[in-house]
Motif scaffolding. Structure first.
Motif, PDB file in Angstrom:
ATOM      1  N   LEU A  63      -7.840  -9.797  10.036  1.00 15.68           N
ATOM      2  CA  LEU A  63      -7.499  -8.574   9.907  1.00 15.68           C
ATOM      3  C   LEU A  63      -6.256  -8.723   9.022  1.00 15.68           C
ATOM      4  N   THR A  64      -6.489  -7.602   8.171  1.00 17.40           N
ATOM      5  CA  THR A  64      -5.161  -7.295   6.924  1.00 17.40           C
ATOM      6  C   THR A  64      -4.618  -6.167   7.528  1.00 17.40           C
ATOM      7  N   THR A  65      -3.370  -6.699   8.126  1.00 15.08           N
ATOM      8  CA  THR A  65      -2.406  -5.687   8.783  1.00 15.08           C
ATOM      9  C   THR A  65      -1.075  -6.046   8.474  1.00 15.08           C
ATOM     10  N   PRO A  66      -0.128  -4.799   8.348  1.00 20.28           N
ATOM     11  CA  PRO A  66       1.273  -4.972   7.709  1.00 20.28           C
ATOM     12  C   PRO A  66       2.131  -5.763   8.392  1.00 20.28           C
ATOM     13  N   VAL A  67       3.302  -6.405   7.669  1.00 23.52           N
ATOM     14  CA  VAL A  67       4.280  -7.139   7.939  1.00 23.52           C
ATOM     15  C   VAL A  67       5.528  -6.254   8.023  1.00 23.52           C
ATOM     16  N   ALA A  68       5.577  -5.348   7.379  1.00 23.50           N
ATOM     17  CA  ALA A  68       6.887  -4.599   6.930  1.00 23.50           C
ATOM     18  C   ALA A  68       6.573  -3.184   6.518  1.00 23.50           C
ATOM     19  N   ARG A  69       7.492  -2.330   6.756  1.00 23.70           N
ATOM     20  CA  ARG A  69       7.331  -0.831   6.207  1.00 23.70           C
ATOM     21  C   ARG A  69       8.222  -0.534   5.302  1.00 23.70           C
ATOM     22  N   LEU A  70       7.764   0.167   4.122  1.00 24.48           N
ATOM     23  CA  LEU A  70       8.635   0.782   3.009  1.00 24.48           C
ATOM     24  C   LEU A  70       9.851   1.650   3.633  1.00 24.48           C
ATOM     25  N   SER A  71      10.942   1.635   2.826  1.00 22.98           N
ATOM     26  CA  SER A  71      11.750   2.733   3.417  1.00 22.98           C
ATOM     27  C   SER A  71      12.686   2.879   2.065  1.00 22.98           C
ATOM     28  N   LYS A  72      13.187   4.275   1.963  1.00 19.32           N
ATOM     29  CA  LYS A  72      13.831   4.650   0.798  1.00 19.32           C
ATOM     30  C   LYS A  72      13.080   4.831  -0.378  1.00 19.32           C
ATOM     31  N   HIS A  73      12.045   5.406  -0.430  1.00 17.86           N
ATOM     32  CA  HIS A  73      11.132   5.633  -1.643  1.00 17.86           C
ATOM     33  C   HIS A  73      11.900   6.924  -2.315  1.00 17.86           C
ATOM     34  N   PRO A  74      12.010   6.757  -3.561  1.00 14.96           N
ATOM     35  CA  PRO A  74      12.742   8.046  -4.141  1.00 14.96           C
ATOM     36  C   PRO A  74      11.886   9.254  -4.081  1.00 14.96           C
ATOM     37  N   GLY A  75      10.652   9.356  -3.847  1.00 11.06           N
ATOM     38  CA  GLY A  75       9.603  10.435  -3.829  1.00 11.06           C
ATOM     39  C   GLY A  75       9.424  10.660  -2.353  1.00 11.06           C
ATOM     40  N   GLN A  76       9.887  10.068  -1.220  1.00 11.96           N
ATOM     41  CA  GLN A  76       9.786  10.024   0.263  1.00 11.96           C
ATOM     42  C   GLN A  76       8.242   9.503   0.479  1.00 11.96           C
ATOM     43  N   ALA A  77       7.641   8.689  -0.338  1.00 13.38           N
ATOM     44  CA  ALA A  77       6.195   8.259  -0.101  1.00 13.38           C
ATOM     45  C   ALA A  77       6.520   6.962   0.838  1.00 13.38           C
ATOM     46  N   GLN A  78       5.347   7.061   1.790  1.00 16.01           N
ATOM     47  CA  GLN A  78       5.381   6.112   2.907  1.00 16.01           C
ATOM     48  C   GLN A  78       4.505   4.926   2.211  1.00 16.01           C
ATOM     49  N   GLY A  79       4.865   3.787   2.913  1.00 16.25           N
ATOM     50  CA  GLY A  79       4.157   2.361   2.380  1.00 16.25           C
ATOM     51  C   GLY A  79       4.283   1.363   3.469  1.00 16.25           C
ATOM     52  N   LEU A  80       3.334   0.289   3.247  1.00 14.18           N
ATOM     53  CA  LEU A  80       3.370  -0.729   4.153  1.00 14.18           C
ATOM     54  C   LEU A  80       2.985  -2.048   3.335  1.00 14.18           C
ATOM     55  N   LEU A  81       3.765  -3.081   3.610  1.00 15.66           N
ATOM     56  CA  LEU A  81       3.705  -4.229   3.080  1.00 15.66           C
ATOM     57  C   LEU A  81       2.814  -5.081   3.946  1.00 15.66           C
ATOM     58  N   MET A  82       1.933  -5.990   3.164  1.00 13.00           N
ATOM     59  CA  MET A  82       1.047  -6.713   3.734  1.00 13.00           C
ATOM     60  C   MET A  82       0.975  -8.266   2.728  1.00 13.00           C
ATOM     61  N   PRO A  83       0.646  -9.183   3.564  1.00 15.09           N
ATOM     62  CA  PRO A  83       0.418 -10.409   2.773  1.00 15.09           C
ATOM     63  C   PRO A  83      -0.505 -10.510   1.642  1.00 15.09           C
ATOM     64  N   LEU A  84      -0.322 -10.977   0.466  1.00 17.97           N
ATOM     65  CA  LEU A  84      -1.385 -10.826  -0.682  1.00 17.97           C
ATOM     66  C   LEU A  84      -2.479 -11.531  -0.278  1.00 17.97           C
ATOM     67  N   LYS A 140       0.968  -1.210   0.118  1.00 15.76           N
ATOM     68  CA  LYS A 140      -0.051  -0.037   0.161  1.00 15.76           C
ATOM     69  C   LYS A 140       0.818   1.165   0.098  1.00 15.76           C
ATOM     70  N   LEU A 141       0.892   1.978  -0.910  1.00 17.84           N
ATOM     71  CA  LEU A 141       1.631   3.089  -1.286  1.00 17.84           C
ATOM     72  C   LEU A 141       0.966   4.347  -1.021  1.00 17.84           C
ATOM     73  N   PHE A 142       1.151   4.945   0.130  1.00 19.85           N
ATOM     74  CA  PHE A 142       0.405   6.115   0.256  1.00 19.85           C
ATOM     75  C   PHE A 142       0.533   7.324  -0.475  1.00 19.85           C
ATOM     76  N   LYS A 143      -0.853   8.098  -0.654  1.00 17.04           N
ATOM     77  CA  LYS A 143      -0.545   9.380  -1.495  1.00 17.04           C
ATOM     78  C   LYS A 143       0.052  10.325  -0.918  1.00 17.04           C
ATOM     79  N   GLY A 144       0.203  10.429   0.340  1.00 24.03           N
ATOM     80  CA  GLY A 144       0.918  11.424   1.141  1.00 24.03           C
ATOM     81  C   GLY A 144      -0.008  12.587   1.131  1.00 24.03           C
ATOM     82  N   ALA A 145      -1.215  12.753   1.221  1.00 33.51           N
ATOM     83  CA  ALA A 145      -2.072  14.129   0.940  1.00 33.51           C
ATOM     84  C   ALA A 145      -3.141  13.584   1.996  1.00 33.51           C
TER      85      ALA A 145
END
Length: 435
Positions: free
Chosen positions: A260-281, A232-237
């Motif tokens: 529940l669909t909850t995250p297992v990891a956090r995204l880092s080092k996105h080139p546009g500083q976007a935040q994101g969470l990784l979840m089981p598909l 899930k890549l957040f739009k940041g707005a």
């Protein structure tokens, strides 16, 4: 999207919906030629600062959208439109909401992402109001008159400057969907659960699986993880529910649970500083239980034509969702958007998973004594879901009785919120019921 050329040529004669986004600075006079049919006018994405005094000539107008414009005041002429029910002015520069701007038939008002510091007390004199979206403003309080609006079902007041939860909020008889996160209430919240970080460069972006108010969900290849993953890549707005950061914090506070669909990891080092969470598909054969509310249904989800469920499937979905929400409440999290469109189901067996924490609120565990009064509002949302599940199962003439499910729905929707069962009690009761 329509064009000015179509409008001026008469090609849109008789239309019921007009969508114009063409750098407008004023409403074209030709719009009034549609007065006998026009019901929905979408002027979002222009440069409008005001609306003409002739607007009430559109005597069948039900819906007006004017998001992403340059309004600084909600136009008073709106209040002169007797049939106008739905108003959307998201992401303008509105600082002033005059009482005169509120039409008598107002049912749905969206003023997300503006600069509003105060609302008129007359807002509490709109008895049809069901949906009020105010996230991302500068409100320090809500008008006490709102407690008189017995029909209010959905309230978004995240990311404002509220210093306390109004005492009367927990007694609203119809309120079921509430977001409070991101206010200045001085709550002492627990630290977020630490998650491993996955750098952007290690991911391979795949199919776009969906889009919500706060972000896009992609299938991704994530080397080193034992199961297929989604990002899930957040739009940041600012969204209609609140801030992405609050959504991330709530989903982390929710912890792991089978339904529940909850995250297992956090995204880092996105080139546009976007935040994101990784979840089981989620397996590809899972589907959303319903679609989101429409302009017509306002606060209730939309199911496909002819939709039905077997009684065992309806009961299984109810059990799974009750367990998920009971788990959240135990951890001090109010989901805020407990809807069928946020529930994925296995269409063969009925197993369900609840997701999307965009409207979630973390409550302070040190003040747990007043949690039940707020959680009781969410119990009503669960009652709405139980009604819909029972209706879908009753659509099949050969179904056994679903009276126990219907009785539970009624208890969840008791007019006095404090008389409703807790989600823990509901989850326990559902485990004992047989369809």
């Amino acid at each position: 999207m329509h064009t000015l050329e179509q409008l001026r040529s008469g090609a849109l004669a008789g239309t019921r919906r007009l969508d114009l986004s063409c750098d407008l600075t004023e409403l074209p006079e030709e719009v009034f030629a549609l007065a006998d049919t026009l019901e929905v006018l979408n002027l979002s994405g222009n440069r409008l600062r005001n609306l003409p005094h002739q607007l009430p000539r559109l005597h069948k107008l039900l819906v007006l959208f004017a998001s992403d414009n340059a309004f600084t005041v909600l136009p008073e002429v709106l209040g002169d439109c007797p049939t106008l029910q739905m108003i959307g002015f998201k992401a303008n520069r509105i600082a002033d909401v005059p009482a005169a701007a509120l039409p008598p038939a107002l049912r749905w008002l969206t003023l997300t992402d503006n600069a509003i510091r105060q609302l008129p007390k007359e807002l509490g004199q709109r008895p049809a109001l069901q949906k009020l979206l105010l996230a991302g403003n500068q409100l320090t309080a809500l008008p006490g008159s709102l407690q008189a609006v017995q029909s209010l079902e959905l309230l978004r007041i995240s990311a404002n400057r509220l210093e306390q939860v109004p005492d009367w909020l927990a007694d609203m008889p119809s309120l079921a969907w509430l977001s409070l996160a991101g206010n200045a209430m001085g709550w002492a919240l627990s630290h977020e659960t630490a998650l491993p970080e996955v750098p952007w460069t290690s991911l391979t972006l795949g199919t776009l699986l969906g889009e919500g108010a706060s972000g896009h969900i992609h299938q991704v290849e994530a080397p080193g993880w034992p199961q297929p993953m989604a990002l899930k890549l957040f739009k940041g707005a600012m969204t209609s529910d609140g801030l992405p950061g609050d959504e991330m914090a709530a989903s982390l506070a929710a912890g792991k649970h089978a339904t529940l669909t909850t995250p297992v990891a956090r995204l880092s080092k996105h080139p546009g500083q976007a935040q994101g969470l990784l979840m089981p598909l989620i397996p590809p054969d899972h589907v959303n239980l319903a679609g989101p509310p429409s302009l017509q249904t306002c606060t209730r989800d939309v199911y496909p034509p002819g939709f039905s469920l077997t009684a065992p499937m309806a009961m299984q979905i109810a059990r799974d969702v009750a367990c998920a929400v009971a788990h959240l409440h135990q951890r001090g999290v109010m989901h805020g958007d407990l809807y069928a469109h946020n529930i994925l189901i296995d269409p063969m067996h009925g197993q369900a998973q609840l997701g999307d924490f965009g409207a979630a609120t973390r409550l302070p565990m040190a003040q747990a004594e007043w949690h039940p009064s707020l959680f009781a509002l969410e119990v009503r949302a669960f009652g709405c879901l139980l009604e819909e599940l029972a209706d879908a199962a009753n659509a099949r003439v050969d179904q056994p009785s679903l009276q126990p499910l219907q009785a539970l729905a009624r208890s969840c929707m008791a007019e006095q919120p404090r008389q409703r069962p807790s989600m823990r009690e509901l989850a326990q009761t559902l485990q004992t019921l047989q369809p």
